[in-house]
Design a protein around this motif. Sequence first.
Motif, PDB file in Angstrom:
ATOM      1  N   PRO A  79       0.461   8.416  -2.807  1.00  0.00           N
ATOM      2  CA  PRO A  79      -0.409   8.995  -2.790  1.00  0.00           C
ATOM      3  C   PRO A  79      -1.848   8.457  -3.658  1.00  0.00           C
ATOM      4  N   GLY A  80      -2.850   8.162  -2.841  1.00  0.00           N
ATOM      5  CA  GLY A  80      -4.009   7.425  -3.332  1.00  0.00           C
ATOM      6  C   GLY A  80      -3.963   6.020  -3.284  1.00  0.00           C
ATOM      7  N   ALA A 110       7.344  -0.555   2.037  1.00  0.00           N
ATOM      8  CA  ALA A 110       6.638   0.465   1.049  1.00  0.00           C
ATOM      9  C   ALA A 110       6.873   0.830  -0.276  1.00  0.00           C
ATOM     10  N   ASP A 111       8.353   0.646  -0.547  1.00  0.00           N
ATOM     11  CA  ASP A 111       8.751   0.606  -1.928  1.00  0.00           C
ATOM     12  C   ASP A 111       8.350  -0.558  -2.686  1.00  0.00           C
ATOM     13  N   ARG A 112       8.504  -1.662  -2.205  1.00  0.00           N
ATOM     14  CA  ARG A 112       7.977  -2.917  -2.930  1.00  0.00           C
ATOM     15  C   ARG A 112       6.744  -2.860  -3.037  1.00  0.00           C
ATOM     16  N   CYS A 113       5.638  -2.630  -2.151  1.00  0.00           N
ATOM     17  CA  CYS A 113       4.240  -2.496  -2.387  1.00  0.00           C
ATOM     18  C   CYS A 113       3.747  -1.374  -3.110  1.00  0.00           C
ATOM     19  N   GLY A 157       2.163   9.085   1.754  1.00  0.00           N
ATOM     20  CA  GLY A 157       0.670   9.857   1.081  1.00  0.00           C
ATOM     21  C   GLY A 157      -0.326   8.570   0.919  1.00  0.00           C
ATOM     22  N   ALA A 158       0.227   7.325   1.476  1.00  0.00           N
ATOM     23  CA  ALA A 158      -0.992   6.262   1.159  1.00  0.00           C
ATOM     24  C   ALA A 158      -1.939   6.438   2.096  1.00  0.00           C
ATOM     25  N   ALA A 199       2.736   1.167  11.959  1.00  0.00           N
ATOM     26  CA  ALA A 199       3.267   1.002  10.840  1.00  0.00           C
ATOM     27  C   ALA A 199       2.355   1.831   9.810  1.00  0.00           C
ATOM     28  N   ALA A 200       1.113   1.595   9.775  1.00  0.00           N
ATOM     29  CA  ALA A 200       0.081   2.261   8.789  1.00  0.00           C
ATOM     30  C   ALA A 200       0.192   3.875   8.932  1.00  0.00           C
TER      31      ALA A 200
END
Length: 259
Positions: free
Chosen positions: A61-62, A54-57, A84-85, A75-76
Motif C-alpha cells: 500500500p502506498g 511483487a515480493d522482490r520489488c 495495494g500498490a 499485470a498492473a
Amino acid sequence: MSEETGPDADAEAEAEFDVMAGWTADAVAALGADHALPAACRGSGSPAALDWLADRCRLGPGTTVLDCGGGAGGAAAYAAEHTGATPVLVEPMAGACRAARRMFGLPTVVGGGDRLPLPSGAVAAAWCLGVLSTTEAHEALLRELRRVLRPDGDAGLLVLVQETDDLLGAPADLVPPSAEELDRALEGAGLAVVARQGVADLPDPPEDWDARADRVEQWVAEHHRHDRRWAVATDNEERIGRLLGDGHLSVQLLHVRPT
C-alpha cells in the motif's frame, strides 16, 4: 510494446498488442469481469511470476509502481489487487491503454519506453514485462527505466532470452537478447541484478485461471477469426510457443536495482 520501426514489425505489434487488447476487453464485457485478470495477464506473467516480482520489488500500500509497456493492464491490475500498490501504466499502443482503462480503471499514458513521460526519480518501483524482447535498443530502454526509478528503487523484469542461435520462424517484432547481451545492457544502464528466476521453475497457474483466459481467447476467435489481424496475432503466439518449447527461448524474471 514494440520499439521496432520496420513495416512487418509494426503490423505484427499492432495486431498483437493493440487490436487484440480491444477484442479482449470486448470478451471480458461479454463473459464477466472475473475473466479480466487472467486474460489481460496472458503473456505478461502468471500469478506465481507476478507474486515473485511483487515480493522482490517490495510492493505494498502506498507504493507507486510504473508498468512500462503494460499492455492491457493485467499485470498492473494484479499488483494493485494483491499488494495495494498504486500502478501507473505507460504503453505506446492507444488501443491497449483504452482496454486497460475499460477493464480495470487504471491510470494510463500513451508513451514509449525510450522516452517515459515521467520525471527522474519519480517512482519507487517499476515493472517491464516482456518489453525488452520487442526492441533492439535493450540498453537504452533499461537506462530510461533506471532514470525514473528512485535511487533506492526496485525494478522487475520479465524477459524472453535467446538460448540458441536458431530463431528461424520467429515473429518480425521479436528481438530477444541473449543472456550475455542482457547482462551487458543492464550493466551499461546502471542496474544490478539482485535475483533471477526462471519462469519454467515456478508453479503453474490455477486451473480456473487458465480456463477463464481460454474462454476469452475462444470468444475472440469466434468473433474475429476471419480478421487478418487475429490470424497475425495468433500466429505470433504459436511461433513463440514453439521456440519456447524447443528450448530456443526461455522466460526469465529479474529483480534489479540502481547501482
